[in-house]
Write a protein that holds these residues in place. Structure first.
Motif, PDB file in Angstrom:
ATOM      1  N   SER A 150      -1.044  -0.369  -9.500  1.00 34.39           N
ATOM      2  CA  SER A 150      -1.469  -0.390  -8.099  1.00 34.39           C
ATOM      3  C   SER A 150      -0.342   0.044  -7.178  1.00 34.39           C
ATOM      4  CB  SER A 150      -1.936  -1.799  -7.722  1.00 34.39           C
ATOM      5  OG  SER A 150      -3.038  -2.191  -8.506  1.00 34.39           O
ATOM      6  N   LEU A 151       0.891  -0.369  -7.513  1.00 32.33           N
ATOM      7  CA  LEU A 151       2.034   0.034  -6.701  1.00 32.33           C
ATOM      8  C   LEU A 151       2.257   1.534  -6.784  1.00 32.33           C
ATOM      9  CD1 LEU A 151       4.402  -0.806  -4.919  1.00 32.33           C
ATOM     10  CD2 LEU A 151       5.720  -1.261  -6.988  1.00 32.33           C
TER      11      LEU A 151
ATOM     12  N   ALA B 131      -0.315   3.173  -4.651  1.00 38.64           N
ATOM     13  CA  ALA B 131       0.009   3.042  -3.239  1.00 38.64           C
ATOM     14  C   ALA B 131       1.070   4.046  -2.816  1.00 38.64           C
ATOM     15  CB  ALA B 131       0.489   1.620  -2.947  1.00 38.64           C
TER      16      ALA B 131
ATOM     17  N   ARG C  28      -0.538   7.421  -2.510  1.00 39.68           N
ATOM     18  CA  ARG C  28      -1.277   7.569  -1.254  1.00 39.68           C
ATOM     19  C   ARG C  28      -0.326   7.803  -0.092  1.00 39.68           C
ATOM     20  NH1 ARG C  28      -4.240   2.927  -3.006  1.00 39.68           N
ATOM     21  NH2 ARG C  28      -3.191   1.698  -1.388  1.00 39.68           N
ATOM     22  N   LEU C  29       0.817   7.109  -0.113  1.00 40.10           N
ATOM     23  CA  LEU C  29       1.800   7.322   0.945  1.00 40.10           C
ATOM     24  C   LEU C  29       2.347   8.741   0.895  1.00 40.10           C
ATOM     25  CD1 LEU C  29       3.582   6.184   3.213  1.00 40.10           C
ATOM     26  CD2 LEU C  29       5.216   5.447   1.458  1.00 40.10           C
TER      27      LEU C  29
ATOM     28  N   VAL D  92       3.238  -9.112   2.286  1.00 39.43           N
ATOM     29  CA  VAL D  92       2.725  -7.788   2.662  1.00 39.43           C
ATOM     30  C   VAL D  92       2.862  -6.815   1.500  1.00 39.43           C
ATOM     31  CG1 VAL D  92       3.149  -5.790   4.160  1.00 39.43           C
ATOM     32  CG2 VAL D  92       3.046  -8.080   5.143  1.00 39.43           C
ATOM     33  N   ILE D  93       3.958  -6.880   0.751  1.00 39.93           N
ATOM     34  CA  ILE D  93       4.106  -6.045  -0.441  1.00 39.93           C
ATOM     35  C   ILE D  93       2.996  -6.363  -1.435  1.00 39.93           C
ATOM     36  CG2 ILE D  93       5.552  -5.606  -2.465  1.00 39.93           C
ATOM     37  CD1 ILE D  93       7.985  -5.943  -0.683  1.00 39.93           C
TER      38      ILE D  93
ATOM     39  N   ILE E 264      -0.154  -4.761  -0.221  1.00 42.20           N
ATOM     40  CA  ILE E 264      -0.152  -3.314  -0.468  1.00 42.20           C
ATOM     41  C   ILE E 264      -0.518  -3.019  -1.920  1.00 42.20           C
ATOM     42  CG2 ILE E 264       1.335  -1.266  -0.579  1.00 42.20           C
ATOM     43  CD1 ILE E 264       2.876  -2.426   1.820  1.00 42.20           C
TER      44      ILE E 264
ATOM     45  N   GLU F 219      -6.642  -1.737  -1.392  1.00 48.66           N
ATOM     46  CA  GLU F 219      -6.656  -0.319  -1.057  1.00 48.66           C
ATOM     47  C   GLU F 219      -7.041  -0.091   0.398  1.00 48.66           C
ATOM     48  OE1 GLU F 219      -9.117   1.879  -3.692  1.00 48.66           O
ATOM     49  OE2 GLU F 219      -8.007   1.325  -5.497  1.00 48.66           O
TER      50      GLU F 219
ATOM     51  N   PRO G 259      -6.522  -0.227   4.143  1.00 44.90           N
ATOM     52  CA  PRO G 259      -5.408  -0.434   5.087  1.00 44.90           C
ATOM     53  C   PRO G 259      -5.700  -1.508   6.124  1.00 44.90           C
ATOM     54  CG  PRO G 259      -5.896   1.902   4.825  1.00 44.90           C
ATOM     55  CD  PRO G 259      -7.007   1.157   4.157  1.00 44.90           C
TER      56      PRO G 259
ATOM     57  N   ILE H 115      -4.625  -4.857   4.706  1.00 46.73           N
ATOM     58  CA  ILE H 115      -3.156  -4.924   4.702  1.00 46.73           C
ATOM     59  C   ILE H 115      -2.640  -5.190   6.110  1.00 46.73           C
ATOM     60  CG2 ILE H 115      -1.040  -3.649   4.217  1.00 46.73           C
ATOM     61  CD1 ILE H 115      -2.643  -2.073   2.108  1.00 46.73           C
TER      62      ILE H 115
ATOM     63  N   PHE I 227      -0.497  -8.404   7.550  1.00 49.42           N
ATOM     64  CA  PHE I 227       0.775  -8.175   8.246  1.00 49.42           C
ATOM     65  C   PHE I 227       0.757  -8.781   9.649  1.00 49.42           C
ATOM     66  CE2 PHE I 227       3.180  -5.433  11.212  1.00 49.42           C
ATOM     67  CZ  PHE I 227       4.458  -5.681  10.749  1.00 49.42           C
TER      68      PHE I 227
END
Length: 347
Positions: A99-100, A103, A106-107, A251-252, A255, A259, A261, A264, A268
């Motif tokens: 998953s990380l 992510a 996606r970034l 928050v990490i 993320i 999925e 935003p 997330i 946050f």
């Protein structure tokens, strides 16, 4: 010349003291943590005494017993959360790693650098070196060693409580000068009152912060919300940096887990708002300027004690600095240091 000689001697003494504190941290840290726990127990007992109606009825020993029971229950809850989440951490670790990676991809797409070969190479090399399952395993091993340290700390607490009965008698035997004994007793009483009140109130605020943060995270469906809430409560004892880390870690996790935003962002903003409201309104309202420490002095002490004693030093930085400021204020030669450590220059 004499002043320069005094400065040199003071600097050498500080270096020797710092070296002794560093090499003796394995012995000194549990002792200081034991003192902090004793202060919390005494502070909670005093807080129970101020409860309307109930406080006047409860004898002192009963209030101490209730304080010990509350701290023991909190410790058992932490151990229980560790035990029930340990297997889940390890089982979900490969999924979290994937998953990380997703992510980050996606970034990269969002930043329009996904096609850059340097990014791909960097990402592959990075995750070739990271094994989250192994990382979680080492973290859990560290937590196990912390549990052993907690047992040692509670042994110190037990013996410190046994010593409290004879402390007044020992102070009277320190010197035949009644004035000196009275001065030592006044300094000790001031330290006990300030540190005890600070730690008791800080414990209440940390518990409230952890519970409120848990509501935010549980509402968002964050995995291991109770574990993160306990971590946030503990991190609140660390000035400045604790609030930042108390938001960063959940928050990490958000993320990695979500999925969407929007979810997330909810985690946050919810955690930031909780930290802001409690840190800027409830905390100052309850704590006031009880320790009378400069924010800059707190930040410097945090850096120094963290370097000397690691994570434990970060937790102990404020109480130790407050004790030093109180002691420095009682002697003419060190009073200027106490003035610099104070919030407003008044002692």
């Amino acid at each position: 010349m004499a002043r320069l000689q005094g400065l040199v001697h003071g600097a050498v003494l500080m270096l020797i003291t710092g070296w002794l504190l560093y090499i003796g941290k394995d012995v000194l840290v549990p002792v200081f943590l034991g003192l902090v726990v004793v202060y919390v127990i005494v502070g909670l007992a005093q807080a129970l005494h101020r409860v309307p109606y109930l406080g006047r009825v409860l004898p002192l020993q009963v209030r101490y017993a209730l304080s010990v029971l509350a701290i023991t229950l909190a410790l058992l809850i932490v151990i229980y959360l560790f035990m029930i989440n340990k297997d889940r951490f390890l089982a979900l670790a490969p999924q979290y790693q994937q998953s990380l990676l997703t992510a980050i991809q996606r970034l990269a797409v969002f930043l329009r650098i996904e096609t850059e070969p340097t990014w791909t190479t960097l990402r592959q090399e990075l995750f070739a070196q990271i094994n989250i399952q192994r990382l979680f395993g080492s973290m859990l091993a560290s937590v196990s060693s912390i549990v052993v340290s907690v047992i040692v700390v509670f042994l110190y607490v037990t013996f410190l409580f046994a010593e409290r009965r004879f402390f007044a008698r020992k102070m009277e035997s320190l010197s035949s000068d009644a004035g000196r004994v009275a001065r030592v007793r006044a300094i000790t009483a001031d330290i006990n009152q300030r540190i005890g009140s600070y730690l008791a109130l800080k414990t209440f605020i940390s518990l409230f912060l952890g519970a409120t943060s848990w509501i935010v995270m549980a509402f968002a469906g964050l995995e291991l919300a109770a574990f993160w809430a306990v971590l946030i409560a503990f991190l609140n004892y660390v000035p400045y940096l604790g609030s930042f880390l108390g938001v960063l870690f959940p928050v990490i996790m958000a993320i990695i887990q979500f999925e969407d935003p929007d979810v997330i962002l909810w985690v946050f903003l919810g955690l930031v708002i909780v930290q802001f409201l409690i840190g800027n309104f409830l905390d100052p309202y309850l704590m006031g300027s009880s320790l009378n420490l400069s924010p800059f002095a707190i930040l410097v002490s945090l850096a120094i004690w963290s370097e000397l004693w690691g994570i434990a030093g970060a937790f102990l930085a404020v109480p130790i600095t407050a004790v030093l400021a109180i002691i420095f204020s009682e002697f003419l030669s060190t009073r200027p240091i106490a003035v610099l450590l104070s919030r407003n220059g008044r002692l």
